[in-house]
Structure formats: structure tokens, C-alpha cells
Design an enzyme around this catalytic site. Structure first.
Site, PDB file in Angstrom:
ATOM      1  CG  ASN A  10      -4.019   7.207   9.340  1.00  0.00           C
ATOM      2  OD1 ASN A  10      -3.532   7.721  10.359  1.00  0.00           O
ATOM      3  ND2 ASN A  10      -5.291   7.360   9.012  1.00  0.00           N
ATOM      4  CD1 TRP A  11       1.206   3.697  11.593  1.00  0.00           C
ATOM      5  CD2 TRP A  11       2.609   4.546  13.121  1.00  0.00           C
ATOM      6  NE1 TRP A  11       2.478   3.280  11.274  1.00  0.00           N
ATOM      7  CE2 TRP A  11       3.354   3.786  12.197  1.00  0.00           C
ATOM      8  CE3 TRP A  11       3.286   5.185  14.170  1.00  0.00           C
ATOM      9  CZ2 TRP A  11       4.747   3.638  12.295  1.00  0.00           C
ATOM     10  CZ3 TRP A  11       4.668   5.044  14.273  1.00  0.00           C
ATOM     11  CH2 TRP A  11       5.370   4.265  13.347  1.00  0.00           C
ATOM     12  CE  LYS A  12      -7.249   4.844  10.532  1.00  0.00           C
ATOM     13  NZ  LYS A  12      -8.535   4.282  10.168  1.00  0.00           N
ATOM     14  CG  HIS A  96      -8.548   9.927   7.818  1.00  0.00           C
ATOM     15  ND1 HIS A  96      -9.564   9.333   8.521  1.00  0.00           N
ATOM     16  CD2 HIS A  96      -7.826   8.927   7.259  1.00  0.00           C
ATOM     17  CE1 HIS A  96      -9.458   8.018   8.402  1.00  0.00           C
ATOM     18  NE2 HIS A  96      -8.407   7.746   7.639  1.00  0.00           N
ATOM     19  CD  GLU A  98     -10.553   7.118  11.230  1.00  0.00           C
ATOM     20  OE1 GLU A  98      -9.474   7.494  11.725  1.00  0.00           O
ATOM     21  OE2 GLU A  98     -10.699   5.992  10.691  1.00  0.00           O
ATOM     22  CD  GLU A 168      -8.249   6.792   3.434  1.00  0.00           C
ATOM     23  OE1 GLU A 168      -7.569   5.789   3.685  1.00  0.00           O
ATOM     24  OE2 GLU A 168      -8.486   7.671   4.273  1.00  0.00           O
ATOM     25  N   GLY A 174     -11.557   0.529   7.792  1.00  0.00           N
ATOM     26  CA  GLY A 174     -11.613  -0.217   9.050  1.00  0.00           C
ATOM     27  C   GLY A 174     -12.723  -1.251   9.104  1.00  0.00           C
ATOM     28  CB  SER A 214     -10.356  -2.808   4.135  1.00  0.00           C
ATOM     29  OG  SER A 214     -11.226  -2.406   5.179  1.00  0.00           O
ATOM     30  N   GLY A 235      -4.458   1.861   7.124  1.00  0.00           N
ATOM     31  CA  GLY A 235      -4.696   2.025   8.550  1.00  0.00           C
ATOM     32  C   GLY A 235      -4.265   0.785   9.313  1.00  0.00           C
ATOM     33  N   GLY A 236      -5.231  -0.090   9.593  1.00  0.00           N
ATOM     34  CA  GLY A 236      -4.992  -1.254  10.443  1.00  0.00           C
ATOM     35  C   GLY A 236      -3.746  -2.057  10.101  1.00  0.00           C
TER      36      GLY A 236
HETATM   37  P1  PGA Z   1      -7.944   0.871   7.194  1.00  0.00           P
HETATM   38  O1  PGA Z   1      -7.850   2.471   7.348  1.00  0.00           O
HETATM   39  O2  PGA Z   1      -6.805   0.453   6.312  1.00  0.00           O
HETATM   40  O3  PGA Z   1      -7.842   0.343   8.595  1.00  0.00           O
HETATM   41  O4  PGA Z   1      -9.263   0.588   6.550  1.00  0.00           O
HETATM   42  C1  PGA Z   1      -7.525   3.281   6.241  1.00  0.00           C
HETATM   43  C2  PGA Z   1      -7.467   4.714   6.656  1.00  0.00           C
HETATM   44  O5  PGA Z   1      -8.190   5.109   7.601  1.00  0.00           O
HETATM   45  O6  PGA Z   1      -6.698   5.499   6.077  1.00  0.00           O
END
Ligand code: PGA
Length: 252
Positions: A10-12, A96, A98, A168, A174, A214, A235-236
Site C-alpha cells: 500500500n503505497w499510500k 483502510h 486512514e 490491521e 506505521g 508494521s 505500508g512503509g
Molecule cells: P505499515 O502500514 O506497514 O507502514 O504499518 C500498513 C498499512 O497501512 O496498510
């Protein structure tokens, strides 16, 4: 039942058009031929067509990170599920944390988005997960129960076959604080049980449930070896080909 693993980056709201294309190509080039693990990237909207072109002919699946629930209309700034599909997406991420917590998207709205995607036959990664305060108040299962009951309301078992659930825990996204394998497995087993109660054992046995929060190369294998963890939403660590591919290959 053996289920294929699904690892999705997930490149956000990160990358430039050029870095997105380079990253997608590097991911595609690093896949092991013959692997049963499915790999996808959820990319920023403006790069979708460029990334779709960059990975054409490779197994990398390209997806959107959100969609509107209407087919079309006067909704300035929004993108419909049909538009994502037309641009070459083969899935969309819905719900998600966010979106839920940063943009106030609630269960009923997310249910409408999910149905809109399925109506144009666009598979969905549907995210659920509890806040830290909810976990500390031992509300994790109640939250997951609510998110699944309302989020999946009105779907048929046939439609559920086009849905992947991503668990999640919001406190792990994050933050570098990954859930323990026991916490993650327990939540995944609860989710599968809930889906079995709504859609039947057969649908639940086939359902892919990803863990997200994470995920890194050094914790991925232990998570992916849990019986109810079928993949990861990353994500990251998905923003660099090396760290993402290490997760893709963590399962052997
Ligand atoms: P993260 O993000 O791996 O940076 O914790 C996961 C996500 O938001 O799907």
C-alpha cells in the site's frame, strides 16, 4: 484447506510517477518464477495507468486505494470503482484505517463502497481493525464483529469470494509496533469464525485474511506461518523493492 498467500504493498500518498514505475518494475523483476504467492500494489490514483503499463505481462496486480460508492456523478475529486477498473486496476482497498479514522468513513459508507466495487466486478481488500484504546478495553472482538457485520451486510457468499479481508490493528500501522503472532492469529481466527457464521464454513475456509501493521522482512515469516494468516498488507516496507520482495519471499 490450503490458500494462496497474497502480499500487497500500500503505497499510500507516496512516490512520484517515475519512482512508482521504477518500484513496480523492480517488484515484478524480483518475483520468483512459479511461486504461488500473489503480489499486488495499491498505488496513488494518478499513477495507475503508468504502473499498469509498467507491469503488463507480469503477475503483479495493480489496485486503487479507495473509491466512491456511486457509479458517476457530480462528486468533485472522487473516483468510481468502474473508473479504477477501466484504468486497469484488478482490486481496490476499502476501509483502510486512514480512511476510517482520518476521513471519518463509517461502516455503512464502507458497505456502500464495497457493493459498488463488487457491482463492477472489482475485487476488494476490505480492512478492519481496532484502535489501541479498544484493544486495551478488551473490545477487539466487538469492534471486528461490528465492522464485519455492517461492512459485509447484504453480500452473497458468491460476492464474498471477490473479497479479501485485511486485519490491521490501528495501533500497529506505521508505528513499528507489530502485533504478536498470537494476537494476530487470534484476531484472524475470530474473523474467519465470524465470516463462517454469516456466509458458511465453505466461504470462510476459502477467504484470504491478510495481516497489516508494521510488517517487515524480519517479522513476516512468523506471521505468515500462522494458520489463519494468508498474506500481508504492507505500508512503509513496500516503498522499497528490496524490503517488499523480502516479505514476498518470506514464506519460502
Ligand atoms: P505499515 O502500514 O506497514 O507502514 O504499518 C500498513 C498499512 O497501512 O496498510
Amino acid at each position: 484447506m490450503s490458500r494462496p498467500k497474497l502480499i500487497v504493498g500500500n503505497w499510500k500518498m507516496f512516490t512520484t510517477r517515475q519512482s512508482a514505475v521504477e518500484l513496480a518494475k523492480a517488484v515484478a523483476a524480483g518475483l520468483k518464477p512459479g511461486s504461488t504467492t500473489r503480489v499486488g500494489v495499491a498505488v496513488p490514483g494518478p499513477w495507475i495507468t503508468s504502473v499498469v503499463e509498467a507491469v503488463a505481462g507480469t503477475p503483479v496486480e495493480v489496485g486503487g486505494q479507495n473509491c466512491h460508492f456511486e457509479k458517476e456523478g457530480a462528486f468533485t475529486g472522487e473516483t468510481s470503482a468502474g473508473m479504477l477498473k477501466d484504468a486497469g486496476c484488478s482490486f481496490v482497498v476499502i476501509g483502510h484505517s486512514e480512511r476510517r479514522h482520518g476521513f471519518g468513513e463509517g461502516d455503512e459508507l464502507l458497505n456502500k463502497k464495497l457493493k459498488a466495487a463488487l457491482a463492477v466486478d472489482l475485487p476488494v481488500i476490505f480492512c478492519v481493525g481496532e484502535l489501541l484504546a479498544e484493544r486495551e478495553a478488551t473490545q477487539t472482538e466487538a469492534v471486528l464483529d461490528r465492522q464485519l457485520t455492517h461492512g459485509l451486510a447484504g453480500l452473497t457468499a458468491e460476492q464474498l469470494a471477490r473479497v479479501v479481508i485485511a486485519y490491521e490493528p490501528v495501533w500497529a500501522i506505521g508505528t513499528g509496533k507489530v502485533a504478536t503472532t498470537e494476537q494476530a492469529q487470534a484476531a484472524h481466527a475470530f474473523i474467519r469464525g465470524k465470516v463462517a457464521a454469516i456466509f458458511g464454513e465453505n466461504a470462510a475456509a476459502k477467504l484470504l485474511i491478510q495481516y497489516g501493521g508494521s510488517v517487515k522482512a524480519d517479522n513476516a515469516a512468523a506471521l505468515l506461518h500462522q494458520p489463519d494468516i494468508d498474506g500481508a498488507l504492507v505500508g512503509g516496507a513496500s516503498l522499497k523493492a528490496d524490503s517488499f520482495l523480502a516479505i514476498v519471499h518470506a514464506d519460502g
